[in-house]
Design a protein around this motif. Structure first.
Motif, PDB file in Angstrom:
ATOM      1  N   UNK A  35       0.845  -1.187   0.000  1.00 29.97           N
ATOM      2  CA  UNK A  35       0.000   0.000   0.000  1.00 29.97           C
ATOM      3  C   UNK A  35       0.886   1.244   0.000  1.00 29.97           C
ATOM      4  N   UNK A  36       0.273   2.377  -0.347  1.00 27.52           N
ATOM      5  CA  UNK A  36       0.995   3.641  -0.396  1.00 27.52           C
ATOM      6  C   UNK A  36       1.554   3.961   0.991  1.00 27.52           C
ATOM      7  N   UNK A  37       2.840   4.272   1.045  1.00 25.55           N
ATOM      8  CA  UNK A  37       3.512   4.520   2.301  1.00 25.55           C
ATOM      9  C   UNK A  37       4.345   3.338   2.753  1.00 25.55           C
ATOM     10  N   UNK A  38       4.123   2.186   2.129  1.00 24.34           N
ATOM     11  CA  UNK A  38       4.868   0.982   2.499  1.00 24.34           C
ATOM     12  C   UNK A  38       6.182   0.823   1.787  1.00 24.34           C
ATOM     13  N   UNK A  39       6.616   1.866   1.067  1.00 24.69           N
ATOM     14  CA  UNK A  39       7.882   1.759   0.333  1.00 24.69           C
ATOM     15  C   UNK A  39       9.094   2.087   1.198  1.00 24.69           C
ATOM     16  N   UNK A  40       8.898   2.661   2.362  1.00 26.29           N
ATOM     17  CA  UNK A  40      10.010   2.993   3.242  1.00 26.29           C
ATOM     18  C   UNK A  40      10.549   1.718   3.906  1.00 26.29           C
ATOM     19  N   UNK A  41      11.770   1.757   4.472  1.00 23.89           N
ATOM     20  CA  UNK A  41      12.326   0.560   5.106  1.00 23.89           C
ATOM     21  C   UNK A  41      11.390  -0.014   6.169  1.00 23.89           C
ATOM     22  N   UNK A  42      11.167  -1.341   6.124  1.00 29.11           N
ATOM     23  CA  UNK A  42      10.238  -2.002   7.006  1.00 29.11           C
ATOM     24  C   UNK A  42      10.767  -2.190   8.411  1.00 29.11           C
TER      25      UNK A  42
END
Length: 359
Positions: free
Chosen positions: A206-213
């Motif tokens: 989902x949008x926003x989930x591209x940052x380091x987990x």
């Protein structure tokens, strides 16, 4: 994603499993397969020079570009006007040297040659002969996350030199000694989504989930008493992507597989930003706090460690004796950074694979 942490005794946890958002669940429309599979594939060209070498380029009608023809054409027209285009085509500037909104069809062909949004099944086999910023066959170099990771001492069995080296060999016997009260931690279904690891590995739901987990995986929910479904997986993904935006009237239930201006978070999902967003972090925090007191002798890990389909690498991409960049990063972000500290450091983890770890 569902998480469970049990101290002292291992309790059975019945967890419904499933995976949404795979490309096999999507049809051929541009926005559907883009949102359903946010992984990209990138190829570094071996050519050099100011122009694409003759014979090594071609238009979208070339047989080598049949896999990308439809999606690249759609991207250059309707696709770049879609509200979620900034997420899909965010690598355009780095690869083609201009914003996706200004990109031509040739520039989109170059993007799908280098780092196809939606995955390698949509990869162009040939670069364009003309583009806004030649050479059109050159792709930007990807980031090297693994080079920034500090190597750790290898314990236990060394990596095999060949795939079948350890056939018929069991793990070394492990003995946990002691005469007094012993403590065991058990944890299951704790894995998260890694986000963007490299230019070739993106685990985004989902949008926003591209940052380091780690990022929580949006999953369906059932009523504890009636055991009836109260929230679809797509609805929970909408909750995560919209940060709990309330629904008014009609709303989109398909989540990651379809963009809709009415996308929102249904009340029945019970979404809580304080709980759902940092779910894995909350569990890890309690483990760390309890470990200081209980000092567990070992940890039982019952699986589903890396959502949504295990380690995002492929067998054979790196030598058997080498840990790949993607593997090292997923372990760092999702496991090593999460479960450490007094009482946990140096303790053995006895682990099994869950269905999500198998992919």
């Amino acid at each position: 994603m569902l998480l469970a942490f049990v101290a002292v005794a291992a309790l059975g946890v019945n967890v419904p499993n499933g995976c949404i958002g795979s490309a096999s669940h999507c049809n051929s429309s541009g926005r559907q397969f883009l949102q359903a599979n946010n992984q990209t594939q990138e190829t570094d060209s071996a050519h050099a020079g100011n122009q694409t070498p003759p014979g090594d380029c071609g238009g979208l009608d070339a047989p080598q570009n049949q896999a990308c023809k439809e999606v690249a054409t759609w991207a250059a027209t309707s696709g770049k006007a879609d509200p979620e285009a900034p997420l899909w085509y965010k690598k355009m500037k780095r690869i083609a040297g201009l914003d996706f909104a200004e990109a031509t069809q040739d520039d989109f062909q170059r993007l799908y040659f280098c780092a196809p949004p939606g995955g390698k099944k949509f990869k162009c086999g040939m670069p364009p002969c003309h583009c806004s910023n030649p050479p059109c066959h050159v792709c930007a170099k990807r980031k090297n996350v693994a080079s920034r990771l500090k190597p750790k001492e290898t314990r236990g069995v060394m990596p095999p030199k060949a795939p079948f080296e350890y056939n018929g060999i069991e793990w070394p016997k492990m003995t946990i000694s002691g005469t007094g009260e012993m403590h065991v931690f058990a944890v299951g279904d704790w894995g998260g989504l890694a986000g963007e690891i490299t230019d070739t590995s993106m685990i985004i739901q989902y949008l926003g989930g591209e940052t380091p987990g780690p990022h929580t995986m949006g999953r369906y929910r059932i009523d504890e008493k009636t055991r009836q479904g109260v929230c679809l997986s797509g609805e929970m993904i909408n909750c995560m992507g919209t940060k709990g935006k309330k629904c008014n009237g009609q709303y989109d239930k398909l989540g990651a597989s379809l963009y809709s201006p009415t996308k929102c978070c249904p009340h029945g999902c019970g979404y809580s930003a304080e709980v759902d967003v940092p779910a894995q972090t909350l569990v890890a925090k309690q483990m760390k706090a309890r470990a200081k007191i209980s000092k567990p002798d070992y940890i039982l890990n019952v699986g589903d460690n890396f959502y949504w389909g295990g380690i995002d690498g492929k067998c054979g991409e790196t030598p058997m004796s080498t840990i790949s960049e993607v593997t090292a990063t997923q372990f760092k972000w999702i496991f090593e950074n999460m479960y450490s500290g007094p009482g946990l450091d140096g303790k053995p983890w006895l682990s099994v694979l869950g269905n999500h770890d198998w992919g």
